[in-house]
Design a protein around this motif. Structure first.
Motif: not given
Length: 421
Positions: A29-35, A60-61, A83-87, A331-335
């Motif tokens: 995970e790379v876009i990390t927050s506790p929640e 988690s990075l 992997v969680e791959m950012p655009d 929980r992440t708010g993504a559309l």
């Protein structure tokens, strides 16, 4: 409600699978927050329960250092299965043969037909091949503090760039308050690109010969907006180093009255503020009557080096199943990525109106960065961060900033075009 979604996800994952005794999948995970991490762990737990003998090891990075840390892991041969791959990273890894082509899996997946068009379009952004399956979209809109606007004598949120600057000026006249939460630290490039394109009136990053448009006068004018806001004291002085958490905190604490952000900021804002004290409006438009809010996304990708590819796909399918995905996005708010999810009561809430108004407005054009460039990840994570901070601090003039960007991106685009010949 969330627990019910997780239970539903568990049920949907109870499918007939081969037994993978003592198999460990690595998930980064790379876009990390506790929640986000806690939510990911819960969804992964349902996958493990449905697949006896399988263990998913989550790394988690922290987002601020994720690009460098992940690149170091990969160069050392420590690649994950998923992997969680950012655009902004996908071209770098896909074009270097590191990501698995997911098309054979999508062709057989029951839920491919239920994905909305944008999901498949962005999933296939590189070489028209799915090197990742998006889990959600991040579109910018303008949060504004209704109480501070009223206190400053402003009746409505800004509809143009000029109104945005004027509103920031009026609110900053209130002692201890600022007009805008500027993201000057990691992840701040989107705001600059959005303002440049809106001022220019188009989303054309390159001319036919590959020359970057960013040194053009209209782009320079747009980039100057943030420099002037900082110089004039319309944003907090320490915002030169602010990242996501700082700008969101600056907004819900009442320090600054405007914040351009994606729906993921709603999680904290809705928790900390009364729904009567803030609202979300479309992004201000430029001289051409158009705005270009950035459209970002992140995907679940599989590394080609995975020794358990079928099982890695099962994990991706679980994370992006209708049940798992809606639990994650709430929980992440993504559309949403699913057509049906757009009708979910969660997205029908009035707090999402600003984003859906943008999507319905023909003069609002979602801005997709030139992610096809392998060099974009380094540009975003390193070059843009350093140079925008220099510009805010008066060490670079806006035209110098624009010229440096244009020089770097022109080389990258022309190299890309040369490879395609």
């Amino acid at each position: 409600m969330f627990k019910k979604l997780l239970l539903a996800a568990t049920a949907s994952l109870a499918m007939t699978l081969p037994a993978w005794a003592d198999t460990t999948l690595k998930l980064t995970e790379v876009i990390t927050s506790p929640e986000r991490t806690e939510t990911l762990k819960q969804i992964v737990k349902t996958f493990e329960d449905a697949n006896p003998g399988v263990k998913v090891e989550i790394t988690s990075l922290p987002w601020g250092q994720a690009f460098e840390k992940f690149a170091t892991m990969v160069s050392a041969g420590d690649t994950p299965d998923v992997v969680e791959m950012p655009d902004r990273w996908i071209s770098l890894y896909a074009n270097n043969g590191m990501l698995e082509n997911l098309e054979p899996y999508l062709a057989k997946w029951d839920h491919t037909k239920d994905l909305n068009d944008k999901t498949l379009q962005m999933g296939r952004y590189i070489n028209n091949t799915a090197y990742g399956l998006p889990y959600g979209f991040y579109l910018r809109a303008m949060f504004y503090n209704k109480k501070l606007f009223k206190q400053a004598g402003i009746d409505n949120p800004p509809k143009t760039i000029d109104e945005f600057v004027e509103s920031a000026k009026k609110i900053s006249a209130i002692p201890g308050k600022f007009g805008y939460c500027l993201r000057g630290g990691p992840g701040g490039l989107n705001g600059w690109m959005m303002m440049g394109a809106t001022a220019a009136g188009n989303d054309t990053f390159f001319k036919p010969d590959g020359t970057s448009t960013m040194a053009d006068p209209a782009w320079v004018k747009g980039l100057s907006v943030f420099v002037d806001l900082y110089k004039n004291g319309y944003v907090p002085k320490d915002s030169v180093n602010w990242g996501f958490n700082e700008i969101v905190t600056g907004f819900y604490s009442g320090t600054c009255a405007m914040l351009d952000q994606d729906p993921d900021a709603l999680i904290a804002v809705a928790d900390k503020m009364s729904k009567d004290d803030y609202d979300v409006a479309p992004m201000p438009k430029g001289p051409a009557g158009k705005s270009f809010p950035t459209l970002g996304y992140a995907s679940w990708s599989m590394f080609a080096a995975s020794e358990n590819k079928d099982l890695a796909w099962k994990l991706i399918a679980a994370l992006d199943s209708p049940e798992g995905n809606i639990a994650w996005n709430k929980r992440t708010g993504a559309l949403p990525i699913y057509k049906a999810a757009e009708q979910d009561p969660f997205y029908a809430d009035p707090k999402f109106k600003g984003w859906f108004d943008e999507l319905r407005d023909p003069n609002v054009v979602p801005l997709v960065m030139p992610f096809h460039l392998e060099e974009w990840a380094f540009f975003d994570s390193s070059i843009a961060l350093k140079t925008t901070q220099q510009a805010l601090l008066g060490q670079l003039a806006p035209d110098q900033l624009a010229s440096q960007w244009a020089e770097y991106l022109t080389k990258a685009q022309q190299a890309y075009l040369a490879k395609k010949k």
